[in-house]
Design a protein around this motif. Sequence first.
Motif, PDB file in Angstrom:
ATOM      1  N   GLY A  98      -7.538 -43.205  50.054  1.00 26.05           N
ATOM      2  CA  GLY A  98      -6.881 -41.725  50.336  1.00 26.05           C
ATOM      3  C   GLY A  98      -6.708 -41.077  51.882  1.00 26.05           C
ATOM      4  O   GLY A  98      -6.696 -39.797  51.397  1.00 26.05           O
ATOM      5  N   GLU A  99      -7.096 -42.126  52.912  1.00 27.49           N
ATOM      6  CA  GLU A  99      -6.883 -41.730  54.467  1.00 27.49           C
ATOM      7  C   GLU A  99      -5.121 -41.453  54.519  1.00 27.49           C
ATOM      8  O   GLU A  99      -4.305 -40.340  54.443  1.00 27.49           O
ATOM      9  CB  GLU A  99      -6.737 -42.300  55.136  1.00 27.49           C
ATOM     10  CG  GLU A  99      -8.398 -42.734  56.400  1.00 27.49           C
ATOM     11  CD  GLU A  99      -8.738 -43.625  56.877  1.00 27.49           C
ATOM     12  OE1 GLU A  99      -7.861 -44.228  57.564  1.00 27.49           O
ATOM     13  OE2 GLU A  99     -10.026 -43.928  56.989  1.00 27.49           O
ATOM     14  N   THR A 100      -4.155 -42.196  53.345  1.00 29.23           N
ATOM     15  CA  THR A 100      -2.799 -41.838  53.732  1.00 29.23           C
ATOM     16  C   THR A 100      -2.608 -40.488  52.721  1.00 29.23           C
ATOM     17  O   THR A 100      -1.806 -39.979  53.763  1.00 29.23           O
ATOM     18  CB  THR A 100      -2.205 -42.810  53.022  1.00 29.23           C
ATOM     19  OG1 THR A 100      -2.676 -44.503  53.853  1.00 29.23           O
ATOM     20  CG2 THR A 100      -0.636 -42.943  52.967  1.00 29.23           C
ATOM     21  N   VAL A 101      -2.596 -40.465  51.754  1.00 27.02           N
ATOM     22  CA  VAL A 101      -2.920 -39.457  50.914  1.00 27.02           C
ATOM     23  C   VAL A 101      -2.869 -38.309  51.267  1.00 27.02           C
ATOM     24  O   VAL A 101      -1.866 -36.997  51.948  1.00 27.02           O
ATOM     25  CB  VAL A 101      -3.231 -39.876  49.474  1.00 27.02           C
ATOM     26  CG1 VAL A 101      -3.076 -38.845  48.424  1.00 27.02           C
ATOM     27  CG2 VAL A 101      -2.602 -40.973  48.748  1.00 27.02           C
ATOM     28  N   ALA A 120      -0.511 -33.009  54.185  1.00 25.79           N
ATOM     29  CA  ALA A 120      -1.209 -31.739  55.604  1.00 25.79           C
ATOM     30  C   ALA A 120      -0.322 -31.557  55.250  1.00 25.79           C
ATOM     31  O   ALA A 120      -0.102 -29.790  55.667  1.00 25.79           O
ATOM     32  CB  ALA A 120      -1.752 -32.366  56.438  1.00 25.79           C
ATOM     33  N   ASP A 121       1.011 -30.697  54.459  1.00 23.73           N
ATOM     34  CA  ASP A 121       1.847 -30.126  54.439  1.00 23.73           C
ATOM     35  C   ASP A 121       2.028 -29.069  53.735  1.00 23.73           C
ATOM     36  O   ASP A 121       2.855 -28.092  53.313  1.00 23.73           O
ATOM     37  CB  ASP A 121       3.989 -30.715  54.016  1.00 23.73           C
ATOM     38  CG  ASP A 121       3.324 -31.777  52.825  1.00 23.73           C
ATOM     39  OD1 ASP A 121       2.503 -31.433  52.119  1.00 23.73           O
ATOM     40  OD2 ASP A 121       4.047 -31.972  52.435  1.00 23.73           O
ATOM     41  N   GLY A 122       0.539 -29.171  53.040  1.00 20.46           N
ATOM     42  CA  GLY A 122       0.097 -28.428  52.247  1.00 20.46           C
ATOM     43  C   GLY A 122       0.661 -28.432  50.217  1.00 20.46           C
ATOM     44  O   GLY A 122      -0.464 -27.583  49.447  1.00 20.46           O
ATOM     45  N   ASP A 123       1.599 -29.822  50.365  1.00 21.23           N
ATOM     46  CA  ASP A 123       1.275 -29.639  48.735  1.00 21.23           C
ATOM     47  C   ASP A 123       0.638 -30.632  48.702  1.00 21.23           C
ATOM     48  O   ASP A 123       0.906 -32.246  48.541  1.00 21.23           O
ATOM     49  CB  ASP A 123       2.771 -31.011  48.405  1.00 21.23           C
ATOM     50  CG  ASP A 123       3.254 -30.954  47.031  1.00 21.23           C
ATOM     51  OD1 ASP A 123       2.029 -30.934  46.445  1.00 21.23           O
ATOM     52  OD2 ASP A 123       4.320 -31.320  46.986  1.00 21.23           O
ATOM     53  N   GLU A 124      -1.341 -30.839  46.907  1.00 17.48           N
ATOM     54  CA  GLU A 124      -1.635 -31.567  47.342  1.00 17.48           C
ATOM     55  C   GLU A 124      -1.787 -32.252  45.958  1.00 17.48           C
ATOM     56  O   GLU A 124      -3.139 -32.561  46.363  1.00 17.48           O
ATOM     57  CB  GLU A 124      -3.250 -30.596  47.226  1.00 17.48           C
ATOM     58  CG  GLU A 124      -2.919 -30.074  48.798  1.00 17.48           C
ATOM     59  CD  GLU A 124      -4.943 -29.552  49.029  1.00 17.48           C
ATOM     60  OE1 GLU A 124      -5.080 -29.650  47.845  1.00 17.48           O
ATOM     61  OE2 GLU A 124      -5.063 -29.189  50.210  1.00 17.48           O
ATOM     62  N   ARG A 125      -0.192 -32.552  45.260  1.00 16.69           N
ATOM     63  CA  ARG A 125       0.061 -32.831  44.336  1.00 16.69           C
ATOM     64  C   ARG A 125       0.110 -34.540  44.239  1.00 16.69           C
ATOM     65  O   ARG A 125      -0.672 -35.291  43.282  1.00 16.69           O
ATOM     66  CB  ARG A 125       1.055 -32.017  42.947  1.00 16.69           C
ATOM     67  CG  ARG A 125       0.869 -31.188  43.220  1.00 16.69           C
ATOM     68  CD  ARG A 125       1.972 -29.758  42.689  1.00 16.69           C
ATOM     69  NE  ARG A 125       3.371 -30.533  43.332  1.00 16.69           N
ATOM     70  CZ  ARG A 125       4.762 -30.276  42.715  1.00 16.69           C
ATOM     71  NH1 ARG A 125       4.668 -30.066  42.212  1.00 16.69           N
ATOM     72  NH2 ARG A 125       5.527 -30.063  44.172  1.00 16.69           N
ATOM     73  N   ARG A 126      -0.016 -34.539  45.313  1.00 10.22           N
ATOM     74  CA  ARG A 126      -0.060 -36.153  45.416  1.00 10.22           C
ATOM     75  C   ARG A 126      -0.773 -36.397  45.006  1.00 10.22           C
ATOM     76  O   ARG A 126      -2.269 -36.720  45.208  1.00 10.22           O
ATOM     77  CB  ARG A 126       0.566 -36.305  47.327  1.00 10.22           C
ATOM     78  CG  ARG A 126       2.353 -36.160  47.396  1.00 10.22           C
ATOM     79  CD  ARG A 126       2.236 -36.277  48.815  1.00 10.22           C
ATOM     80  NE  ARG A 126       3.650 -36.048  48.642  1.00 10.22           N
ATOM     81  CZ  ARG A 126       3.464 -34.691  50.176  1.00 10.22           C
ATOM     82  NH1 ARG A 126       2.420 -34.453  49.707  1.00 10.22           N
ATOM     83  NH2 ARG A 126       4.994 -33.879  49.596  1.00 10.22           N
ATOM     84  N   GLY A 127      -0.751 -38.485  44.255  1.00 13.97           N
ATOM     85  CA  GLY A 127      -1.942 -39.596  44.590  1.00 13.97           C
ATOM     86  C   GLY A 127      -1.462 -40.363  44.662  1.00 13.97           C
ATOM     87  O   GLY A 127       0.160 -40.816  44.668  1.00 13.97           O
TER      88      GLY A 127
END
Length: 348
Positions: free
Chosen positions: A100-103, A108-115
Amino acid sequence: REYETSNAAHILGYVGKISIEDDFPSLKEKGYDYDDWIGKDGAELAFEEYLKGKDGYRVVSTNSEGKITGEYYSTEPEPGNIVELTIDLDFQSQVEGFLGETVTRLNADGDERRGAGAAVIQVGTGEVLALASYPSYDLSTWRADFAELNADPHKPMYNRAAMNGYPPGSTLKPFTAIAALLSGVTTLTEKIRDTGHWSYPGDESGIGFNCWNRSGHGNQNVTQAITNSCNYYFGEMGYRMHMDGLREYLVQFGLGEKTGIEIPESPGKLPENPRGEDQAPWAAWGQSTQLYTPLQLANYVATLVSGGKHCKAHLLKSAKSYDNSSVVATGDTTPANTIDISDEYLQA
């Protein structure tokens, strides 16, 4: 059923009432009533046969005042078995936290689609010590939150560690090194000169790919190529082995097929040559069309590190009777197949 943890939601799964989707006639033969609850996903579904207890019955007569005047027969209820998983709960919690911390940091670059997904497997047994997926959800509130969770574009209920296929990239290079040695297309001492750009031998068009180090790594043996993650070296190994050779060893390491874990998983996808093309040089360093889950990749590495013991990934440690007086079942740690990797190859 009791978990005593807020972690491992994707592993534990959940229960629900028997529905029209379930095969009730066969369930009835096993002692279920139509209004019973049953495992629907995860370990709850996988180990339902061990977890289910037996209902009790009591028939009594009463008088007009409701007082019991007699008992005709009764059957004591029997608790289900205790299922112990291979998961190390403290470790699982740490892995979920780090994931969770890594994702969150990446997003933080604004792209929150990552999992992301993570898997940790015990070498030599196939026991899954941790299996984490982010974002996740809370089993204690998921029913109330279901509509929101189901509509969330980040798919928190989706198990990325076991269900999502990813391009393996450089994680595949140790596999290619062993496969090249085992197939005899190279030796421990042969050195390949990395010029920075690999192209098909004799092809003057220059079609190929660049090493990540554009200036090249120079002469590389197999150990140096792993150390430097040399695209050129592994591309050359793929060219020598051809796609059929690569696929033969990929299957032996369990890639491109299900690991055997008891919860839902994806089989992944082996690389293929498009008609008229040779993608083996790309596939050998983790490119091309192949996709593998984090669980598959962890299991392949565990197979390699063990010296070739390819075990099925599994979550069942044991199932014991409710009073711990007997062991009903244990997880299978027997290798599904063994790849004969010599000590000198493994050391390299």
